[in-house]
Design a protein around this motif. Structure first.
Motif, PDB file in Angstrom:
ATOM      1  N   GLY A   1      33.040  25.040  52.594  1.00 35.64           N
ATOM      2  CA  GLY A   1      33.943  25.978  53.358  1.00 35.64           C
ATOM      3  C   GLY A   1      33.835  27.378  52.545  1.00 35.64           C
ATOM      4  N   PHE A   2      34.512  28.352  52.845  1.00 41.52           N
ATOM      5  CA  PHE A   2      34.494  29.583  52.226  1.00 41.52           C
ATOM      6  C   PHE A   2      36.024  30.205  52.482  1.00 41.52           C
ATOM      7  CE2 PHE A   2      30.033  28.790  53.810  1.00 41.52           C
ATOM      8  CZ  PHE A   2      29.305  29.329  52.909  1.00 41.52           C
ATOM      9  N   ILE A   3      36.229  31.056  51.395  1.00 40.49           N
ATOM     10  CA  ILE A   3      37.145  32.096  51.296  1.00 40.49           C
ATOM     11  C   ILE A   3      36.542  33.479  51.375  1.00 40.49           C
ATOM     12  CG2 ILE A   3      39.154  33.085  50.115  1.00 40.49           C
ATOM     13  CD1 ILE A   3      40.251  30.229  49.281  1.00 40.49           C
ATOM     14  N   VAL A   4      37.156  34.196  52.391  1.00 41.04           N
ATOM     15  CA  VAL A   4      36.501  35.524  52.744  1.00 41.04           C
ATOM     16  C   VAL A   4      37.380  36.619  51.702  1.00 41.04           C
ATOM     17  CG1 VAL A   4      35.679  37.263  54.089  1.00 41.04           C
ATOM     18  CG2 VAL A   4      35.306  34.731  54.653  1.00 41.04           C
ATOM     19  N   HIS A   5      36.991  37.402  50.887  1.00 41.61           N
ATOM     20  CA  HIS A   5      37.666  38.430  50.295  1.00 41.61           C
ATOM     21  C   HIS A   5      37.257  39.681  50.858  1.00 41.61           C
ATOM     22  CE1 HIS A   5      38.673  35.554  46.812  1.00 41.61           C
ATOM     23  NE2 HIS A   5      37.423  34.993  47.144  1.00 41.61           N
ATOM     24  N   GLY A   6      38.452  40.599  50.476  1.00 44.47           N
ATOM     25  CA  GLY A   6      38.470  42.120  51.008  1.00 44.47           C
ATOM     26  C   GLY A   6      37.888  42.420  52.430  1.00 44.47           C
ATOM     27  N   PRO A   7      38.685  41.893  53.338  1.00 43.42           N
ATOM     28  CA  PRO A   7      38.171  42.254  54.724  1.00 43.42           C
ATOM     29  C   PRO A   7      38.215  43.537  55.101  1.00 43.42           C
ATOM     30  CG  PRO A   7      40.423  40.928  54.882  1.00 43.42           C
ATOM     31  CD  PRO A   7      39.786  41.018  53.560  1.00 43.42           C
ATOM     32  N   PHE A   8      37.081  44.210  55.962  1.00 45.03           N
ATOM     33  CA  PHE A   8      37.186  45.517  56.530  1.00 45.03           C
ATOM     34  C   PHE A   8      38.146  45.371  57.817  1.00 45.03           C
ATOM     35  CE2 PHE A   8      33.511  45.292  53.885  1.00 45.03           C
ATOM     36  CZ  PHE A   8      33.786  46.495  52.854  1.00 45.03           C
ATOM     37  N   LYS A   9      38.165  46.233  58.281  1.00 41.09           N
ATOM     38  CA  LYS A   9      38.883  46.530  59.686  1.00 41.09           C
ATOM     39  C   LYS A   9      38.200  45.783  60.792  1.00 41.09           C
ATOM     40  CE  LYS A   9      39.426  51.025  59.499  1.00 41.09           C
ATOM     41  NZ  LYS A   9      39.804  52.628  59.822  1.00 41.09           N
ATOM     42  N   GLU A  10      36.980  46.102  60.745  1.00 40.39           N
ATOM     43  CA  GLU A  10      36.113  45.257  61.603  1.00 40.39           C
ATOM     44  C   GLU A  10      34.786  44.536  60.529  1.00 40.39           C
ATOM     45  OE1 GLU A  10      34.542  46.867  65.105  1.00 40.39           O
ATOM     46  OE2 GLU A  10      36.173  48.431  65.171  1.00 40.39           O
ATOM     47  N   ASP A  11      34.977  43.377  60.440  1.00 40.10           N
ATOM     48  CA  ASP A  11      34.057  42.623  59.266  1.00 40.10           C
ATOM     49  C   ASP A  11      33.176  41.610  60.026  1.00 40.10           C
ATOM     50  OD1 ASP A  11      33.175  41.200  56.981  1.00 40.10           O
ATOM     51  OD2 ASP A  11      35.003  41.867  56.097  1.00 40.10           O
ATOM     52  N   PRO A  12      31.816  41.992  59.671  1.00 42.06           N
ATOM     53  CA  PRO A  12      30.671  41.128  60.373  1.00 42.06           C
ATOM     54  C   PRO A  12      30.909  39.549  59.920  1.00 42.06           C
ATOM     55  CG  PRO A  12      29.876  42.925  58.774  1.00 42.06           C
ATOM     56  CD  PRO A  12      31.295  43.076  59.062  1.00 42.06           C
TER      57      PRO A  12
ATOM     58  N   PRO B   1      34.020  25.710  58.105  1.00 45.07           N
ATOM     59  CA  PRO B   1      35.585  26.334  57.870  1.00 45.07           C
ATOM     60  C   PRO B   1      35.406  27.437  56.861  1.00 45.07           C
ATOM     61  CG  PRO B   1      35.079  23.694  57.590  1.00 45.07           C
ATOM     62  CD  PRO B   1      33.697  24.285  57.551  1.00 45.07           C
ATOM     63  N   PHE B   2      36.516  28.482  57.361  1.00 44.68           N
ATOM     64  CA  PHE B   2      36.621  29.637  56.353  1.00 44.68           C
ATOM     65  C   PHE B   2      38.108  30.059  56.442  1.00 44.68           C
ATOM     66  CE2 PHE B   2      35.506  31.417  60.277  1.00 44.68           C
ATOM     67  CZ  PHE B   2      35.881  32.523  60.234  1.00 44.68           C
ATOM     68  N   VAL B   3      38.627  30.850  55.467  1.00 46.67           N
ATOM     69  CA  VAL B   3      39.884  31.453  55.601  1.00 46.67           C
ATOM     70  C   VAL B   3      39.596  32.897  55.051  1.00 46.67           C
ATOM     71  CG1 VAL B   3      41.354  29.229  55.539  1.00 46.67           C
ATOM     72  CG2 VAL B   3      40.723  30.576  53.505  1.00 46.67           C
ATOM     73  N   VAL B   4      40.429  33.800  55.423  1.00 48.47           N
ATOM     74  CA  VAL B   4      40.335  35.147  54.928  1.00 48.47           C
ATOM     75  C   VAL B   4      41.535  35.530  54.000  1.00 48.47           C
ATOM     76  CG1 VAL B   4      40.219  37.547  55.707  1.00 48.47           C
ATOM     77  CG2 VAL B   4      38.944  35.678  56.948  1.00 48.47           C
TER      78      VAL B   4
ATOM     79  N   GLY C   1      43.675  38.025  53.655  1.00 52.25           N
ATOM     80  CA  GLY C   1      43.854  39.579  54.432  1.00 52.25           C
ATOM     81  C   GLY C   1      43.314  39.188  55.723  1.00 52.25           C
ATOM     82  N   ARG C   2      43.109  40.178  56.645  1.00 51.61           N
ATOM     83  CA  ARG C   2      42.902  39.717  58.061  1.00 51.61           C
ATOM     84  C   ARG C   2      42.078  41.208  58.522  1.00 51.61           C
ATOM     85  NH1 ARG C   2      48.608  41.294  60.666  1.00 51.61           N
ATOM     86  NH2 ARG C   2      49.555  42.389  58.935  1.00 51.61           N
ATOM     87  N   THR C   3      41.524  41.106  59.526  1.00 54.19           N
ATOM     88  CA  THR C   3      40.663  42.303  60.191  1.00 54.19           C
ATOM     89  C   THR C   3      41.843  42.821  61.147  1.00 54.19           C
ATOM     90  OG1 THR C   3      39.756  40.853  61.879  1.00 54.19           O
ATOM     91  CG2 THR C   3      38.651  41.578  59.731  1.00 54.19           C
ATOM     92  N   GLU C   4      41.796  44.032  61.672  1.00 58.16           N
ATOM     93  CA  GLU C   4      42.311  44.819  62.615  1.00 58.16           C
ATOM     94  C   GLU C   4      42.047  44.041  64.137  1.00 58.16           C
ATOM     95  OE1 GLU C   4      45.068  47.404  64.151  1.00 58.16           O
ATOM     96  OE2 GLU C   4      44.820  46.556  62.218  1.00 58.16           O
ATOM     97  N   VAL C   5      40.913  43.658  64.171  1.00 57.21           N
ATOM     98  CA  VAL C   5      40.549  43.215  65.448  1.00 57.21           C
ATOM     99  C   VAL C   5      40.099  41.649  65.303  1.00 57.21           C
ATOM    100  CG1 VAL C   5      39.558  45.240  66.450  1.00 57.21           C
ATOM    101  CG2 VAL C   5      38.095  43.728  64.916  1.00 57.21           C
ATOM    102  N   SER C   6      40.281  40.832  66.421  1.00 53.42           N
ATOM    103  CA  SER C   6      39.940  39.226  66.290  1.00 53.42           C
ATOM    104  C   SER C   6      40.699  38.549  65.262  1.00 53.42           C
ATOM    105  CB  SER C   6      38.372  39.192  66.163  1.00 53.42           C
ATOM    106  OG  SER C   6      37.958  39.395  64.716  1.00 53.42           O
ATOM    107  N   LYS C   7      41.845  38.964  64.846  1.00 52.47           N
ATOM    108  CA  LYS C   7      42.717  38.280  63.659  1.00 52.47           C
ATOM    109  C   LYS C   7      43.101  36.813  64.419  1.00 52.47           C
ATOM    110  CE  LYS C   7      46.627  41.403  64.408  1.00 52.47           C
ATOM    111  NZ  LYS C   7      46.195  42.239  65.248  1.00 52.47           N
ATOM    112  N   ASP C   8      43.281  36.643  65.588  1.00 52.55           N
ATOM    113  CA  ASP C   8      43.814  35.448  66.139  1.00 52.55           C
ATOM    114  C   ASP C   8      42.816  34.550  66.421  1.00 52.55           C
ATOM    115  OD1 ASP C   8      45.902  36.819  66.392  1.00 52.55           O
ATOM    116  OD2 ASP C   8      45.549  37.564  68.665  1.00 52.55           O
ATOM    117  N   ARG C   9      41.726  34.763  65.697  1.00 51.85           N
ATOM    118  CA  ARG C   9      40.583  33.471  66.036  1.00 51.85           C
ATOM    119  C   ARG C   9      40.361  32.735  64.570  1.00 51.85           C
ATOM    120  NH1 ARG C   9      36.005  37.794  67.943  1.00 51.85           N
ATOM    121  NH2 ARG C   9      34.992  36.750  65.974  1.00 51.85           N
ATOM    122  N   TYR C  10      40.803  33.082  63.441  1.00 50.34           N
ATOM    123  CA  TYR C  10      40.609  32.224  62.241  1.00 50.34           C
ATOM    124  C   TYR C  10      41.813  32.095  61.508  1.00 50.34           C
ATOM    125  CZ  TYR C  10      40.253  37.103  60.684  1.00 50.34           C
ATOM    126  OH  TYR C  10      40.652  38.459  60.561  1.00 50.34           O
ATOM    127  N   CYS C  11      41.796  31.458  60.446  1.00 51.42           N
ATOM    128  CA  CYS C  11      42.841  31.212  59.515  1.00 51.42           C
ATOM    129  C   CYS C  11      43.043  32.345  58.503  1.00 51.42           C
ATOM    130  CB  CYS C  11      42.761  29.967  58.821  1.00 51.42           C
ATOM    131  SG  CYS C  11      42.761  28.345  59.833  1.00 51.42           S
TER     132      CYS C  11
END
Length: 341
Positions: free
Chosen positions: A121-132, A143-146, A148-158
């Motif tokens: 799995g991965f931990i994603v660092h420093g998300p942008f408002k919309e992060d590809p 599996p991954f967790v972020v 921070g969070r993104t301005e959009v689609s933040k309900d789809r992931y941990c």
């Protein structure tokens, strides 16, 4: 005695022997007891690689760290985060892979690490408002967790995030209540989600006090000491200099202090400074803190995000974990009432 030799003695596959030794329910009780007895007789102790084979996992997690000329993720904030995460990984028998790559190579690194099975799995660092990266990791079904969070689609992931909007609204209100009306914001890079939210909180507090945000007092850059120094020198040389400065990092705030002191100003009297404090380990001290700050430990965030990721790896069908942490406002020696011109 190694796994291959023990398997040969038992006339069983290495996978079956490993799973028997690790208590997997699909291995029958009779076979499990036979394997345990043979292991004891031949003084066999499973290696970490054998255990990983049995579990079908790498027991490793990855942090893919993007680098470019404008912004470096390898900084004291990242170091404290990794120290916290590493503590959790070590306690649970996991290794950590840190891959520092140019921005343009992130996708290929995520794909290769997933394809090779080197990490779980991965931990994603420093998300942008919309992060590809979010869409990419979802498509890879890993599996991954972020952080921070993104301005959009933040309900789809941990994710785990600090409430940046309310924190900076509270910080700005604190300065406004002291009588300051010209408050500069030295923010992080605004394409990053946390900085975007902090700016919104700052502007909301001003508007609720009948003040329109002044673009000439709002700055965005990598959060390092020279940034705080150079911007503050420029601000304080203006005819209408700010009486207070709000920064997104203690590192930036240290640059503000250096510039103000060079110009003969007393911090807390001639210039108020309020900052976001990640409670960096190398800056902790006892007594009254230098900076008034909204505070949240990045080391503790690292510990918790690692826990969330490992739980996601082990229980992929459980509901998503999404945590929004509030900050503490701690009053230090860097703020005081506005004394007028």
């Amino acid at each position: 005695m190694n796994l291959k030799e023990l398997s040969s003695i038992l006339n069983l596959s290495q996978t079956t022997v490993s799973r028997a030794l690790n208590g997997y329910p699909e291995v029958g009780e009779k076979t499990r007891l036979r394997v345990l007895e043979a292991a004891q007789k031949h003084n066999y102790h499973p290696s970490s690689s054998a255990k990983r084979l049995a579990m079908g996992r790498a027991s490793s997690v990855a942090h893919v760290v993007p680098q470019n000329a404008q912004h470096s993720m390898i900084n004291p904030h990242f170091s404290d985060f990794i120290a916290g995460a590493g503590e959790t990984y070590s306690r649970n028998g996991y290794d950590m892979v840190i891959s520092v790559v140019p921005d343009t190579e992130q996708e290929s690194v995520y794909r290769e690490l997933t394809r090779s099975g080197r990490v779980d799995g991965f931990i994603v660092h420093g998300p942008f408002k919309e992060d590809p990266r979010i869409d990419l990791l979802e498509s890879l079904k890993v599996p991954f967790v972020v952080h921070g969070r993104t301005e959009v689609s933040k309900d789809r992931y941990c994710w785990l995030d600090v409430n940046n909007r309310s924190s900076f609204k509270r910080a700005t209100n604190f300065l406004l209540d002291l009588g300051h009306t010209r408050i500069a914001l030295l923010n992080g890079l605004e394409e990053m989600d946390f900085a975007y939210r902090r700016k919104i909180g700052y502007e909301a507090a001003l508007r609720e006090h009948g003040l329109e945000p002044d673009p000439a007092l709002i700055f965005s850059s990598d959060m390092i000491e020279p940034y705080g120094y150079s911007v503050t020198r420029t601000l304080l040389e203006r005819d209408e200099a700010p009486s207070a400065i709000l920064t997104s990092s203690v590192l930036t705030a240290l640059g503000v202090v250096r510039a103000a002191q060079e110009m003969g100003l007393q911090i807390g009297r001639d210039l108020s400074i309020l900052t976001f404090d990640d409670q960096l380990s190398f800056l902790q001290h006892s007594g009254v803190p230098l900076f008034t700050a909204v505070r949240s430990s990045i080391l503790e965030a690292g510990k918790r995000l690692a826990e969330i990721l490992l739980d996601r790896i082990n229980n992929p069908d459980q509901p998503l974990t999404q945590e929004l942490w509030e900050t503490d406002l701690v009053v230090g020696r860097s703020t005081g009432p506005y004394l007028g011109d």
